[in-house]
Design a protein around this motif. Structure first.
Motif, PDB file in Angstrom:
ATOM      1  N   VAL A  26       0.710  -1.273   0.140  1.00 51.67           N
ATOM      2  CA  VAL A  26      -0.203  -0.192   0.034  1.00 51.67           C
ATOM      3  C   VAL A  26       1.174   1.847   0.569  1.00 51.67           C
ATOM      4  N   CYS A  27       0.631   2.774  -0.642  1.00 49.65           N
ATOM      5  CA  CYS A  27       1.287   3.516  -0.971  1.00 49.65           C
ATOM      6  C   CYS A  27       1.528   4.057   0.427  1.00 49.65           C
ATOM      7  N   GLY A  59       2.321   6.944   1.295  1.00 48.80           N
ATOM      8  CA  GLY A  59       1.685   8.045   0.377  1.00 48.80           C
ATOM      9  C   GLY A  59       0.373   9.035   0.791  1.00 48.80           C
ATOM     10  N   CYS A  60      -0.652   7.893  -0.169  1.00 51.46           N
ATOM     11  CA  CYS A  60      -1.735   8.377  -0.673  1.00 51.46           C
ATOM     12  C   CYS A  60      -3.176   7.377  -0.437  1.00 51.46           C
ATOM     13  N   GLY A  61      -2.529   5.810   0.400  1.00 52.68           N
ATOM     14  CA  GLY A  61      -2.990   4.945   0.760  1.00 52.68           C
ATOM     15  C   GLY A  61      -3.602   4.069  -0.910  1.00 52.68           C
ATOM     16  N   SER A  62      -3.101   4.304  -1.876  1.00 55.87           N
ATOM     17  CA  SER A  62      -3.533   4.011  -3.422  1.00 55.87           C
ATOM     18  C   SER A  62      -2.733   2.405  -2.984  1.00 55.87           C
ATOM     19  N   LEU A  63      -3.628   1.514  -3.799  1.00 53.75           N
ATOM     20  CA  LEU A  63      -3.078  -0.165  -3.875  1.00 53.75           C
ATOM     21  C   LEU A  63      -2.705  -0.330  -5.496  1.00 53.75           C
ATOM     22  N   ASP A  64      -2.182   0.837  -6.011  1.00 47.62           N
ATOM     23  CA  ASP A  64      -2.139   0.458  -7.480  1.00 47.62           C
ATOM     24  C   ASP A  64      -0.118   1.204  -7.730  1.00 47.62           C
ATOM     25  N   VAL A  65       0.133   0.004  -7.421  1.00 42.42           N
ATOM     26  CA  VAL A  65       1.510  -0.067  -6.630  1.00 42.42           C
ATOM     27  C   VAL A  65       2.322  -1.278  -7.574  1.00 42.42           C
ATOM     28  N   ARG A  66       3.488  -0.798  -8.290  1.00 45.01           N
ATOM     29  CA  ARG A  66       3.830  -1.497  -9.561  1.00 45.01           C
ATOM     30  C   ARG A  66       5.953  -1.667  -8.398  1.00 45.01           C
ATOM     31  N   TRP A 126      23.452  -4.556  -3.208  1.00 42.57           N
ATOM     32  CA  TRP A 126      22.014  -3.779  -4.229  1.00 42.57           C
ATOM     33  C   TRP A 126      20.998  -5.228  -4.565  1.00 42.57           C
ATOM     34  N   ILE A 127      21.986  -5.686  -5.739  1.00 39.31           N
ATOM     35  CA  ILE A 127      21.288  -5.590  -6.586  1.00 39.31           C
ATOM     36  C   ILE A 127      19.668  -6.668  -6.283  1.00 39.31           C
ATOM     37  N   ASP A 128      19.624  -7.303  -5.059  1.00 36.64           N
ATOM     38  CA  ASP A 128      18.084  -7.849  -5.036  1.00 36.64           C
ATOM     39  C   ASP A 128      17.340  -6.871  -4.033  1.00 36.64           C
ATOM     40  N   SER A 129      16.932  -5.614  -4.085  1.00 28.07           N
ATOM     41  CA  SER A 129      16.512  -5.066  -3.791  1.00 28.07           C
ATOM     42  C   SER A 129      15.163  -4.917  -3.872  1.00 28.07           C
ATOM     43  N   LEU A 130      14.134  -3.994  -3.612  1.00 29.01           N
ATOM     44  CA  LEU A 130      12.928  -4.323  -4.860  1.00 29.01           C
ATOM     45  C   LEU A 130      12.816  -2.352  -4.405  1.00 29.01           C
ATOM     46  N   GLU A 131      12.106  -1.648  -5.444  1.00 34.44           N
ATOM     47  CA  GLU A 131      11.740  -0.276  -5.732  1.00 34.44           C
ATOM     48  C   GLU A 131      10.140  -0.278  -5.672  1.00 34.44           C
ATOM     49  N   PHE A 132       9.397   0.156  -5.038  1.00 34.58           N
ATOM     50  CA  PHE A 132       8.452   0.241  -4.841  1.00 34.58           C
ATOM     51  C   PHE A 132       7.569   1.559  -5.221  1.00 34.58           C
ATOM     52  N   ALA A 133       6.686   1.614  -6.508  1.00 32.29           N
ATOM     53  CA  ALA A 133       6.120   2.978  -6.816  1.00 32.29           C
ATOM     54  C   ALA A 133       4.680   2.967  -7.009  1.00 32.29           C
ATOM     55  N   CYS A 134       3.994   4.172  -6.404  1.00 26.61           N
ATOM     56  CA  CYS A 134       2.388   4.173  -6.390  1.00 26.61           C
ATOM     57  C   CYS A 134       2.805   4.577  -7.943  1.00 26.61           C
ATOM     58  N   ARG A 135       1.523   4.520  -8.911  1.00 25.58           N
ATOM     59  CA  ARG A 135       1.403   5.339  -9.769  1.00 25.58           C
ATOM     60  C   ARG A 135      -0.110   5.948  -9.582  1.00 25.58           C
TER      61      ARG A 135
END
Length: 56
Positions: free
Chosen positions: A9-10, A12-19, A40-49
């Protein structure tokens, strides 16, 4: 065995539209990984659409 799925869940805004993405644009071959990888190659980054916030 029961499996639990958790949606990201984002914060910032609570959206579930996250990649989820891997920040590096290529994968290092496993036999050379120790020479090039700094841990750091196996780290994940999340971004809210919706609001475009990025976090890890």
């Amino acid at each position: 065995m029961a499996r639990i799925v958790v949606a990201e869940v984002c914060p910032g805004c609570g959206s579930l539209d996250v990649r989820a993405t891997e920040p590096r644009w290529f994968r290092v071959d496993l036999d050379r990984r120790g020479d090039l990888d700094q841990g750091w190659i196996d780290s994940l980054e999340f971004a809210c659409r919706d609001c475009h916030l990025v976090w890890d």
